[in-house]
Design an enzyme around this catalytic site. Sequence first.
Site, short mmCIF file in Angstrom:
data_model
loop_
_atom_site.label_atom_id
_atom_site.label_comp_id
_atom_site.label_asym_id
_atom_site.label_seq_id
_atom_site.Cartn_x
_atom_site.Cartn_y
_atom_site.Cartn_z
N LYS A 87 0.83 -1.21 0.00
CA LYS A 87 0.00 0.00 0.00
C LYS A 87 0.88 1.27 0.00
O LYS A 87 0.72 2.14 -0.85
CB LYS A 87 -0.90 -0.02 1.25
CG LYS A 87 -2.16 0.80 1.10
CD LYS A 87 -3.08 0.55 2.27
CE LYS A 87 -3.29 1.85 3.00
NZ LYS A 87 -3.53 1.72 4.41
N LYS B 189 7.86 12.27 8.84
CA LYS B 189 8.97 11.38 9.16
C LYS B 189 10.15 11.70 8.23
O LYS B 189 9.94 11.90 7.02
CB LYS B 189 8.50 9.94 8.94
CG LYS B 189 9.50 8.90 9.35
CD LYS B 189 8.97 7.53 8.99
CE LYS B 189 10.10 6.52 9.11
NZ LYS B 189 9.77 5.23 8.55
N LYS C 122 14.30 9.89 2.80
CA LYS C 122 14.97 10.26 1.53
C LYS C 122 13.92 10.60 0.48
O LYS C 122 14.02 11.59 -0.22
CB LYS C 122 15.76 9.06 0.98
CG LYS C 122 16.86 8.57 1.82
CD LYS C 122 17.40 7.25 1.26
CE LYS C 122 17.71 6.31 2.40
NZ LYS C 122 18.27 5.04 2.01
#
Length: 335
Positions: A120, A198, A201
């Site tokens: 997901k 959060k 990268k």
Amino acid sequence: MPKAKIKKRILTGDRPTGPLHLGHYVGSLENRVKLQDKYECFFIISDYAYITDRLVETKKLNNNVKSLVLDYLSVGIDPKKSTIYVQSKIPQVAELALLFSMMVTLSRLKRNPTIKEEIKDRGISKVSYGFMGWPIIQAADILCVRADLVPVGEDQVPHIEQTREIARDFNRMFGRIFPIPEVLTGKVARLPGLDGRKMSKSLGNAINLSDSPKQIKEKINRAITDPKRIHSFDKGHPEICNIFQYYKAFNREELSEIKEKCQKGKIGCVACKEKMTKAINEFLEPIRERRNFYEKKKDIVKEILNSGNKKTEKETAKTLTLVKEKMHLDYKSLL
Ligand code: SF4
């Protein structure tokens, strides 16, 4: 049975998806550096894991692996104490994964909540056999080196449970070879990204360990702070500010002073960010020095990887020999 190990053995590592950042440092690298003294650590560079969802980006692997090794060495992973190796250089991992794949049902794999979430989260529309079977490859990684402990985040616990099941099933069916690996849990410190999400990268909100002082300054300057603060004399709310979270990790000496000044409107965000830029650059200075050293010594880095691969393969070859003996796949009387 293999010779008794003196220290407990740990397996941990990363997918070589790009440069590691401060969030990785706070969340795991700092702890890994400490673990080296107490445990025998194996650090895996999971390039097979990389291709589970980046099959069209394999050109980046060479650079990414190099940058990951440099990140490890620069934060203080010590090749004299620990072993760094590349997953695909260990043929026994793939072989063991094949054998383990006979022991795990498809319905069991489909029930794995981490797999479901990752499909997901990463928006994977066509789920490959390799991606679905990823917990089996991970089990092969862990059990090939007969790791006792696996430090993982909460999201990875179901994978490790799958590994434990495989180890138990194998030991019961064929004879005891594998230790049942434990999850090494601890409070995982989290560092928000520059935008409050959060640090990641892929979200473009990370401060990399390899960033230059100039890049750090630019990144900190655009970090989101307390959105209600317009003027430097406005009373601030440090607890909802990303920069304040960085103070908790990298500048604890000034933490309470900043908190008070911010709450009373006695420091502006520009000045506060300047202090933080300085603190992060100071923190990164020894990391940069080590990185520079290893970047110049290409042969040393090669040697570290080659000897890590060799040492790991020696261990995994022992495991596979035992596995084949137990499974009657050694054909000693025939060959
Ligand atoms: S003064 Fe510092 S802690 Fe307060 S909102 Fe600005 S950047 Fe955040």
